[in-house]
Design an enzyme around this catalytic site. Structure first.
Site, PDB file in Angstrom:
ATOM      1  CE  LYS A 105      10.302 -44.413 -62.229  1.00 30.02           C
ATOM      2  NZ  LYS A 105       9.478 -44.507 -61.079  1.00 30.02           N
ATOM      3  CE  LYS A 141       7.301 -38.124 -56.863  1.00 29.31           C
ATOM      4  NZ  LYS A 141       7.823 -39.442 -56.489  1.00 29.31           N
ATOM      5  CE  LYS A 197      14.978 -43.556 -57.303  1.00 31.50           C
ATOM      6  NZ  LYS A 197      13.985 -43.085 -56.364  1.00 31.50           N
TER       7      LYS A 197
HETATM    8  N1  AQP Z   1       6.347 -42.987 -64.963  1.00 26.19           N
HETATM    9  C1  AQP Z   1       5.467 -43.661 -64.239  1.00 26.19           C
HETATM   10  N2  AQP Z   1       4.456 -44.338 -64.828  1.00 26.19           N
HETATM   11  C2  AQP Z   1       3.541 -45.020 -64.095  1.00 26.19           C
HETATM   12  N3  AQP Z   1       3.572 -45.058 -62.750  1.00 26.19           N
HETATM   13  C3  AQP Z   1       4.543 -44.393 -62.119  1.00 26.19           C
HETATM   14  N4  AQP Z   1       4.861 -44.237 -60.826  1.00 26.19           N
HETATM   15  C4  AQP Z   1       5.964 -43.458 -60.713  1.00 26.19           C
HETATM   16  N5  AQP Z   1       6.398 -43.089 -61.916  1.00 26.19           N
HETATM   17  C5  AQP Z   1       5.550 -43.663 -62.820  1.00 26.19           C
HETATM   18  C6  AQP Z   1       4.105 -44.827 -59.736  1.00 26.19           C
HETATM   19  O1  AQP Z   1       3.852 -43.804 -58.790  1.00 26.19           O
HETATM   20  C7  AQP Z   1       3.832 -44.386 -57.496  1.00 26.19           C
HETATM   21  C8  AQP Z   1       4.682 -43.580 -56.592  1.00 26.19           C
HETATM   22  O2  AQP Z   1       6.027 -43.605 -57.001  1.00 26.19           O
HETATM   23  P1  AQP Z   1       7.113 -42.984 -56.025  1.00 26.19           P
HETATM   24  O3  AQP Z   1       7.005 -41.531 -56.023  1.00 26.19           O
HETATM   25  O4  AQP Z   1       7.006 -43.589 -54.707  1.00 26.19           O
HETATM   26  O5  AQP Z   1       8.453 -43.470 -56.576  1.00 26.19           O
HETATM   27  P2  AQP Z   1       8.985 -43.641 -57.986  1.00 26.19           P
HETATM   28  O6  AQP Z   1       8.333 -44.804 -58.636  1.00 26.19           O
HETATM   29  O7  AQP Z   1      10.457 -43.735 -57.853  1.00 26.19           O
HETATM   30  O8  AQP Z   1       8.511 -42.295 -58.724  1.00 26.19           O
HETATM   31  P3  AQP Z   1       9.413 -41.213 -59.338  1.00 26.19           P
HETATM   32  O9  AQP Z   1       8.512 -40.149 -59.879  1.00 26.19           O
HETATM   33  O10 AQP Z   1      10.356 -41.838 -60.299  1.00 26.19           O
HETATM   34  O11 AQP Z   1      10.158 -40.642 -58.076  1.00 26.19           O
HETATM   35  P4  AQP Z   1      11.694 -40.446 -57.878  1.00 26.19           P
HETATM   36  O12 AQP Z   1      12.122 -39.666 -59.075  1.00 26.19           O
HETATM   37  O13 AQP Z   1      11.828 -39.688 -56.604  1.00 26.19           O
HETATM   38  O14 AQP Z   1      12.319 -41.800 -57.816  1.00 26.19           O
HETATM   39  C9  AQP Z   1       4.283 -45.836 -57.637  1.00 26.19           C
HETATM   40  O15 AQP Z   1       3.133 -46.662 -57.622  1.00 26.19           O
HETATM   41  C10 AQP Z   1       4.917 -45.859 -58.979  1.00 26.19           C
HETATM   42  O16 AQP Z   1       4.819 -47.144 -59.566  1.00 26.19           O
END
Ligand code: AQP
Length: 344
Positions: free
Chosen positions: A206, A209, A123
């Site tokens: 992965k 969002k 990030k």
């Molecule tokens: N692609 C994924 N596959 C499986 N699990 C996922 N999680 C996120 N993306 C995937 C799981 O969702 C939970 C919450 O994640 P988060 O929103 O706290 O943060 P993140 O992992 O950083 O998710 P994003 O969507 O990638 O958010 P941004 O883009 O804001 O960083 C966690 O349990 C995560 O493992």
């Protein structure tokens, strides 16, 4: 029993997990986290689920969007089957004990530990001088989110494994430094076919969002046409689906679509191949799109119904926060006593 399980035998089993309201909910969040949160609610173990808004602001969030995303995420939880009477559902900023314990853990965690976190490196990238201090310290606050409830199990996607290991290191160092057995050594629960849902545009990244390409993800608010279009345009290779799972080892995009199908249909990836092995993507993608619309459509419709009454969502979150505080406050108080804070 594992070492951690032995050490945790003295703690009441408790499940906590969180999702950032940093954008709309994706299929990755749903399959990797939320769907499994709902399953854990039915195990009889106490469950707490949190919209981690303090984590979200470690990168810039438009205030109005943060408010909307927090409510939408809460609506997503309920639409996915979470029962606010059974689980405690709340937003992090309404339980100040998270940030208070987070400060203590900032003083326990080491700079070197934080610097090794792959999420920080991804990030902050090459511009770490410009990244917020909060983004660097994110895993210490995450450890506080978990340990302020003496959580024993955390269901997460694969990407959070390293942060969970750091939570265990922080708990162990606190216990060691102060000569106590106060914090549990929390177990990550990383299970199922969809622990790592990948981008539809790039099988090595992965689904996220915050990916700039909306075509890379399925949002839980996407309508049937958008879901079908994104799956139709998902990157794949020219070969048909194989019969055996091991033949997907070097085909990340194909493997991803099979995993998504398996998680949505609640069958194993091999069972997907038993049914669709030999099929071209021209036939498999419409079957996947139909399944996705079938499973996600009712959730999305319920989310939009719930979003029509934001006051009710806020009321429910306030209730969840009040219940969560009854667990967090005594644990924070005891932590302050252990640390030697006067008046704790
Ligand atoms: N692609 C994924 N596959 C499986 N699990 C996922 N999680 C996120 N993306 C995937 C799981 O969702 C939970 C919450 O994640 P988060 O929103 O706290 O943060 P993140 O992992 O950083 O998710 P994003 O969507 O990638 O958010 P941004 O883009 O804001 O960083 C966690 O349990 C995560 O493992």
């Amino acid at each position: 029993m594992t070492d951690a399980a032995t050490a945790n035998a003295a703690f009441t089993p408790r499940v906590f997990s969180g999702i950032q309201p940093s954008g709309g909910l994706t299929l990755g969040n749903y399959l990797g986290a939320m769907k499994r949160f709902v399953e854990m609610q039915e195990t009889g173990i106490e469950t707490l689920y949190c919209m981690v808004d303090l984590h979200a602001i470690t990168v810039w969030q438009d205030p109005a969007a943060l408010t909307r995303n927090t409510r939408e995420l809460a609506a997503g939880f309920i639409a996915a089957g979470l029962d606010p009477a059974k689980s405690m559902l709340f937003n992090q900023s309404q339980v100040p004990e998270h940030a208070q314990l987070g400060w203590i853990f900032n003083c326990v965690a080491r700079m070197g530990w934080m610097g090794r976190m792959t999420q920080w490196k991804d990030k902050a990238g090459k511009h770490s001088e410009n990244a917020s201090l909060g983004l660097f310290g994110y895993p210490a606050l995450m450890a506080a989110d978990i340990l302020v409830y003496h959580t024993t199990q955390v269901p997460v996607g694969e990407d959070q494994k390293q942060h969970l290991e750091l939570t265990r290191d922080i708990a162990a160092k606190f216990n060691h430094d102060y000569g106590v057995e106060f914090f549990p050594i929390t177990e990550p629960v990383i299970e199922g076919a969809a622990t790592r849902v990948m981008s539809l545009r790039d099988g090595s990244k992965k689904m996220s969002k915050s990916d700039p390409s909306d075509m890379s993800r399925i949002n839980m608010t996407d309508d049937a046409d958008a879901i079908a279009k994104k799956i139709r345009k998902a990157r794949t290779d020219p070969d048909p689906l194989p019969e055996a799972l091991k033949d997907l080892d070097d085909r990340p995009e194909a493997r991803n679509l099979v995993n998504i199908y398996a998680a949505l249909a609640e069958i194993t990836p091999q069972a997907v191949l038993d049914e669709h092995g030999g099929a071209q993507f021209g036939a498999f993608k419409p079957a996947l799109a139909e399944l996705a619309v079938d499973k996600l459509g009712p959730i999305s419709a319920e989310m939009s119904r719930l979003m029509d009454d934001p006051a009710e969502i806020d009321r429910m979150l306030a209730d969840g926060a009040a219940r969560a505080r009854t667990i967090a406050a005594p644990i924070l108080k005891k932590t302050y006593e252990i640390v030697g804070m006067v008046g704790a």
